[in-house]
Design an enzyme around this catalytic site. Structure first.
Site, PDB file in Angstrom:
ATOM      1  N   ARG A  62     -72.542   7.189 -62.925  1.00 27.47           N
ATOM      2  CA  ARG A  62     -71.606   7.241 -63.957  1.00 27.47           C
ATOM      3  C   ARG A  62     -71.782   6.759 -65.368  1.00 27.47           C
ATOM      4  NH1 ARG A  62     -65.836   4.391 -64.031  1.00 27.47           N
ATOM      5  NH2 ARG A  62     -64.816   5.886 -65.629  1.00 27.47           N
ATOM      6  N   HIS A  66     -71.582   9.200 -68.808  1.00 25.02           N
ATOM      7  CA  HIS A  66     -70.619   8.797 -69.951  1.00 25.02           C
ATOM      8  C   HIS A  66     -71.681   8.798 -71.147  1.00 25.02           C
ATOM      9  CE1 HIS A  66     -66.759   7.254 -68.240  1.00 25.02           C
ATOM     10  NE2 HIS A  66     -67.438   8.116 -67.294  1.00 25.02           N
ATOM     11  N   ASN A  94     -64.068   3.979 -71.289  1.00 21.74           N
ATOM     12  CA  ASN A  94     -65.469   3.335 -70.536  1.00 21.74           C
ATOM     13  C   ASN A  94     -65.116   1.943 -69.966  1.00 21.74           C
ATOM     14  OD1 ASN A  94     -67.081   5.414 -71.106  1.00 21.74           O
ATOM     15  ND2 ASN A  94     -67.664   4.920 -73.074  1.00 21.74           N
ATOM     16  N   HIS A 192     -69.002  12.299 -57.589  1.00 21.30           N
ATOM     17  CA  HIS A 192     -67.831  11.500 -56.980  1.00 21.30           C
ATOM     18  C   HIS A 192     -68.008  11.390 -55.445  1.00 21.30           C
ATOM     19  CE1 HIS A 192     -65.064  12.732 -60.464  1.00 21.30           C
ATOM     20  NE2 HIS A 192     -65.791  11.877 -60.699  1.00 21.30           N
TER      21      HIS A 192
END
Length: 324
Positions: A62, A66, A94, A192
């Site tokens: 992740r 990001h 975040n 995910h």
């Protein structure tokens, strides 16, 4: 009005040229002379961290997404805020990034520095670590292009990330801005397949969908009941829930099987199946792991090229969480 259009087109052309020039300088053997064992060093550090906690995997994956989706893959998400600057890391979107992802990169950087001082960027270490956690959770390995430099700027105001509540049009618009298409979106959403989220992100789907139905009708009824048990009304919104209710610790195509059954946790997950434009790909990848693996490798490679700094741009940080 005409001159404005010409100016806008010129700006887009310059941005596109910078993107392709930067990404063209990336190559898998970039450190063959300056740090030939960098991949094995990072791999060992990541594996050691993974043995300490499984969260290492989803947190690192992740973190890579990001980072790349904001200002490009330049490790700007790693920077700590200072009294004079609120960094990306402290933007509301975040704040839920698990500390284990940051720690993974910091420890891998320390291991690399012992062998190759001031040679390898934090941005490249993060890209390698993201690949390594995929493998550690059962995914297929793939070559990682290297040669990124670390960014010199990190501001919370520059963060604009996809939301768990968005539809396909909104998601496509965000991804297209960084050169990614709909297939890339569907492939990268497989992140995910591992890890967890929090009750606050599914509250609306369970209790406040609309005036006709409190529960999102695209949710599998049994799955909705399970989620309500884990996330009852007024529960602490920080309570963690698995992203994948079937194989939460395995990176696999079960994610797409779940979507077919109405078991996508977020609206942004389930819409990949309910929207007819992306449904065929979901159906294919739910049964064809080979096709998915190829698409995921391509999507991760394209993501890793977004907004990269190369050559004399940026620098190589001594510490990943602070500017030199």
């Amino acid at each position: 009005m005409g001159s404005f259009k010409v100016f806008s087109l010129a700006v887009l052309c310059v941005l596109a040229l910078n993107f392709y020039v930067g990404s063209a300088q990336l190559k898998t053997n970039f450190y063959s002379k300056s740090c030939p064992n960098v991949e094995s060093i990072v791999k060992e550090a990541v594996a050691k961290k993974f043995k300490q906690t499984f969260v290492t995997a989803p947190a690192t994956l992740r973190l890579f997404f990001h980072d790349c989706m904001v200002r490009g893959c330049d490790a700007s998400v790693m920077i700590q805020s200072t009294p004079g600057n609120k960094a990306e890391k402290d933007h509301p979107d975040n704040l839920s990034l698990a500390g284990d992802g940051f720690d993974t990169v910091i420890k891998a950087k320390a291991a690399v520095e012992k062998k190759c001082k001031n040679k390898v960027s934090c941005a490249d270490i993060l890209a390698l670590a993201a690949r390594d956690v995929i493998v550690l959770t059962g995914g297929r390995s793939y070559p990682v292009e290297l040669g990124r430099r670390d960014g010199l700027k990190s501001t919370a105001s520059s963060v604009h990330l996809p939301s768990p509540h968005q539809n396909l049009n909104q998601l496509n618009a965000i991804f297209s801005k960084v050169g990614l298409n709909q297939d890339d979106l569907v492939a990268l959403s497989a992140a995910h397949s591992i890890g967890f989220s929090h009750c606050k992100h599914v509250e609306k789907r369970l209790y406040q969908w609309n005036s006709r139905s409190k529960v999102d009708p695209t949710l599998n009824a049994f799955y909705a009941t399970q989620l309500k048990q884990q996330c009852p009304k007024n529960v602490d919104p920080r309570i963690a829930i698995n992203m994948d209710p079937v194989t939460p610790k395995k990176f696999d195509i079960q994610y797409y099987k779940n979507l077919q059954q109405g078991k996508g946790l977020f609206t942004s997950d389930q819409v990949l199946f309910t929207d007819k434009r992306s449904r065929p790909v979901v159906v294919d990848w739910a049964v064809n792991a080979g096709n998915f693996n190829k698409a995921f490798e391509l999507a991760m490679t394209k993501l890793g090229r977004v907004g990269v700094l190369t050559g004399s741009q940026g620098n190589i940080r001594r510490m990943c969480d602070a500017f030199n």
